[in-house]
Design a protein around this motif. Structure first.
Motif, PDB file in Angstrom:
ATOM      1  N   ARG A 187       7.139  -2.199   5.298  1.00  0.00           N
ATOM      2  CA  ARG A 187       5.922  -1.649   5.005  1.00  0.00           C
ATOM      3  C   ARG A 187       5.551  -1.872   3.440  1.00  0.00           C
ATOM      4  O   ARG A 187       4.602  -1.332   2.896  1.00  0.00           O
ATOM      5  CB  ARG A 187       6.074  -0.084   5.150  1.00  0.00           C
ATOM      6  N   VAL A 188       6.590  -2.574   2.936  1.00  0.00           N
ATOM      7  CA  VAL A 188       6.489  -2.566   1.286  1.00  0.00           C
ATOM      8  C   VAL A 188       6.119  -3.948   0.826  1.00  0.00           C
ATOM      9  O   VAL A 188       5.482  -4.364   0.077  1.00  0.00           O
ATOM     10  CB  VAL A 188       7.733  -2.175   0.637  1.00  0.00           C
ATOM     11  N   PHE A 189       7.276  -4.826   1.500  1.00  0.00           N
ATOM     12  CA  PHE A 189       7.119  -6.461   1.203  1.00  0.00           C
ATOM     13  C   PHE A 189       7.563  -7.042   2.618  1.00  0.00           C
ATOM     14  O   PHE A 189       8.159  -6.623   3.449  1.00  0.00           O
ATOM     15  CB  PHE A 189       8.122  -6.767   0.006  1.00  0.00           C
ATOM     16  N   TRP A 217       7.279   3.363   0.332  1.00  0.00           N
ATOM     17  CA  TRP A 217       6.690   3.688  -0.676  1.00  0.00           C
ATOM     18  C   TRP A 217       6.736   5.296  -0.517  1.00  0.00           C
ATOM     19  O   TRP A 217       6.207   5.719   0.257  1.00  0.00           O
ATOM     20  CB  TRP A 217       5.184   3.273  -1.386  1.00  0.00           C
ATOM     21  N   VAL A 218       7.148   6.087  -1.466  1.00  0.00           N
ATOM     22  CA  VAL A 218       7.266   7.454  -1.640  1.00  0.00           C
ATOM     23  C   VAL A 218       6.516   7.920  -2.894  1.00  0.00           C
ATOM     24  O   VAL A 218       7.100   7.503  -3.983  1.00  0.00           O
ATOM     25  CB  VAL A 218       8.399   8.112  -1.528  1.00  0.00           C
ATOM     26  N   MET A 235      11.140   4.125  -3.696  1.00  0.00           N
ATOM     27  CA  MET A 235      11.092   3.174  -2.738  1.00  0.00           C
ATOM     28  C   MET A 235      12.159   4.188  -1.718  1.00  0.00           C
ATOM     29  O   MET A 235      13.144   4.524  -2.236  1.00  0.00           O
ATOM     30  CB  MET A 235      11.386   1.876  -2.619  1.00  0.00           C
ATOM     31  N   ALA A 236      11.919   4.484  -0.512  1.00  0.00           N
ATOM     32  CA  ALA A 236      12.769   4.734   0.690  1.00  0.00           C
ATOM     33  C   ALA A 236      12.484   4.057   1.972  1.00  0.00           C
ATOM     34  O   ALA A 236      11.741   4.392   2.477  1.00  0.00           O
ATOM     35  CB  ALA A 236      12.636   6.173   0.774  1.00  0.00           C
ATOM     36  N   ASP A 287       0.977  -0.977  -0.014  1.00  0.00           N
ATOM     37  CA  ASP A 287      -0.069  -0.081  -0.109  1.00  0.00           C
ATOM     38  C   ASP A 287       0.714   1.201  -0.047  1.00  0.00           C
ATOM     39  O   ASP A 287       1.630   1.397   0.967  1.00  0.00           O
ATOM     40  CB  ASP A 287      -0.940   0.004   1.163  1.00  0.00           C
ATOM     41  N   PRO A 288       0.708   2.229  -1.046  1.00  0.00           N
ATOM     42  CA  PRO A 288       1.673   3.185  -1.091  1.00  0.00           C
ATOM     43  C   PRO A 288       0.833   4.472  -0.517  1.00  0.00           C
ATOM     44  O   PRO A 288       1.622   5.621  -0.297  1.00  0.00           O
ATOM     45  CB  PRO A 288       1.443   3.692  -2.429  1.00  0.00           C
ATOM     46  N   ARG A 289      -0.279   4.428   0.228  1.00  0.00           N
ATOM     47  CA  ARG A 289      -0.750   5.308   1.128  1.00  0.00           C
ATOM     48  C   ARG A 289      -0.284   5.507   2.376  1.00  0.00           C
ATOM     49  O   ARG A 289       0.131   4.576   2.993  1.00  0.00           O
ATOM     50  CB  ARG A 289      -2.350   5.116   1.158  1.00  0.00           C
ATOM     51  N   GLY A 290      -0.130   6.780   2.865  1.00  0.00           N
ATOM     52  CA  GLY A 290       0.275   6.963   4.181  1.00  0.00           C
ATOM     53  C   GLY A 290       1.613   7.827   4.107  1.00  0.00           C
ATOM     54  O   GLY A 290       2.121   8.051   2.979  1.00  0.00           O
TER      55      GLY A 290
END
Length: 501
Positions: free
Chosen positions: A173-175, A155-156, A164-165, A147-150
């Motif tokens: 938070r990504v995988f 994810w940026v 990705m950062a 989820d890129p939200r937040g």
């Protein structure tokens, strides 16, 4: 022939047989009871990092990740993803904990068999059908969303895609992963995105497969990598290429609309690579380049083989050229210090940032006349306050719970470069240069700690450096600077006890 005596009477059962039968009955009964009871509730685990105790998981060592993302061109919609993890089991596991906290899991398979799973804190806890035995291999496949939200790292979002950062603790938070730098692994990325966009990732591109409205891109690293250094970028990018020293492939990833304006900056990279190699030896990876994203992160990031930069530092025209050049070298230096030689714990971060700051400052001195000694004298003046605020370089205070990147304080940068300057003053320039080259050579592609560095320094210098490193790395006040008795540090401000944290 008839026996000459009657047959013996039946013998009574021995006590040992009666005892064995009782044990078996008890074991069977216990198994039935255990089967009837629910298993213990899943709990989050960690490997006990002093600064991020919940990160990482015990019992296995990841060998490789194979991660597939499907991006629909809409940052308000989670990506579909599949993460496959190949791991060596280092202790018997009835459950497997993975770090994962910002997506929905739909299925997990362990060694070809469906597994149950549940979330606990920021862990995904997997219950395989069969326990994993020590010394065995495990393949864990997780179907999930990403989820890129937040507003936290991971994810940026950009105007036309994502980058990705993950530093310091946002990879999960990504995988799903073992999200601690102590567990480096090889990575394969497969990114499916709208065909009008370009997808890039760490390592070398191994495939580009158009399929009508979408295209799948595949990349693979040739060296192990920490999860916090992973990079996947999707957007309206162009990818100019050139050669670095010895024919090293250099590929940059920049917004297509800015390609011409950014070219004067991009063409600097081969010379910067050559300069770094002259200081510490061969570049350690398969390729290099800069990723320039139209995003405001507040920092630049040394993602492996593809350093992430904010577009604004190159195009706004508010920063002097020498300063931007030195920032580019800072992230480049991290490819040796932090990426190839990766810290064993987050308390070893000073080895990353101190070295990157050292070469940033040295480049500014040699190429632009910005004296390192002037910069470090000012850092020395402020260093006692930095130590009071953030702790000494090798024993930093934990980050703020609501701001994990608050770990990246001045004491980690110029405060840690001071340690290297003092070390060079103590052991001499020749020994210091040999130490730097030996460090990145002996620990290439590996993890290393502060203790590893101090042992190597003592070996290279052929002297006992215990007292030196104890005072410079762990004391609350900055020691006197060798060779500069006139350097003074301003005493830290005294805070009321009620405000201490």
């Amino acid at each position: 022939m008839l026996p000459d005596s009657p047959p013996p009477a039946a013998r009574p059962r021995s006590r040992s047989r009666r005892r064995l039968r009782a044990v078996l009955l008890a074991a069977a009964s216990a198994a039935l009871v255990a089967a009837a009871l629910p298993p213990p509730a899943p709990v989050p685990l960690g490997i006990g990092d002093p600064l991020f105790p919940s990160l990482g998981n015990p019992g296995y060592d990841v060998v490789a990740y194979d991660i597939a993302f499907t991006y629909r061109g809409d940052n308000t919609v989670p990506l579909d993803a599949v993460t496959a993890i190949e791991a060596r089991v280092t202790e018997r596991l009835e459950r497997i904990n993975l770090d994962f906290s910002h997506g929905t899991v739909s299925a997990v398979v362990v060694n070809g068999l469906p597994a149950e799973f549940a979330s606990a804190g920021e862990d995904l806890v997997v219950q395989p059908l069969l326990p994993l035995e020590k010394g065995s291999q495990a393949r864990i496949t997780v179907e999930h969303t990403s989820d890129p939200r937040g507003d936290e790292d991971g994810w940026v979002t950009t105007e036309d895609g994502l980058v990705m950062a993950n530093q310091a603790d946002a990879g999960h938070r990504v995988f799903p992963s073992n999200d601690h730098p102590a567990d480096k692994a090889y990575f394969t990325f497969r990114i499916t995105a709208p065909s009008e966009l370009t997808a890039v990732a760490n390592g070398v591109r191994t495939a580009k497969l158009p399929d009508g409205a979408t295209t799948t891109w595949a990349y693979r690293t040739r060296h192990p990598m920490a999860t916090e250094l992973a990079q996947v970028a999707i957007g309206d990018f162009t990818v100019p290429t050139r050669e670095g020293p010895g024919g090293l492939p250099v590929r940059d990833v920049v917004p297509a609309a800015d390609a011409a304006a950014l070219e004067p900056w991009l063409k600097k990279t081969p010379g910067q690579l050559e300069w770094m190699e002259s200081k510490v030896g061969p570049y350690p990876f398969e390729n290099y380049g800069v990723l320039i994203a139209d995003a405001e992160t507040g920092y630049e990031l040394e993602t492996q083989t593809l350093s992430l930069f904010e577009r604004r530092i190159f195009v706004n025209g508010t920063l002097p050229e020498w300063y931007v050049d030195s920032v580019m070298v800072h992230e480049l230096a991290h490819q040796w210090f932090g990426d190839s030689v990766t810290p064993r714990t987050w308390s070893d971060l000073w080895l990353n940032e101190g070295h990157a700051t050292w070469y940033e400052a040295l480049y500014a001195e040699e190429k632009s006349g910005r004296l390192m000694e002037t910069r470090l004298r000012e850092a020395y003046r402020r260093s006692d306050q930095w130590r009071a605020d953030g702790g000494p370089p090798a024993a930093p205070k934990p980050p703020k719970p609501d701001s994990k990147i608050s770990l990246f304080r001045p004491v980690m940068y110029d405060g840690s470069a001071l340690v290297l300057y003092a070390l060079r003053q103590t052991i001499g320039g020749d020994a210091f240069d040999r130490l730097e080259r030996a460090w990145v050579s002996e620990y290439r592609d590996a993890n290393a700690s502060t203790a590893d560095f101090t042992r190597l320094a003592a070996r290279i210098a052929e002297r006992d450096l215990t007292a030196f490193f104890q005072s410079w790395l762990y004391e609350e006040r900055t020691p006197p600077m060798p060779g500069h008795p006139d350097w003074k540090s301003t005493a830290p401000a005294v805070r009321p006890v009620s405000q201490a944290r």
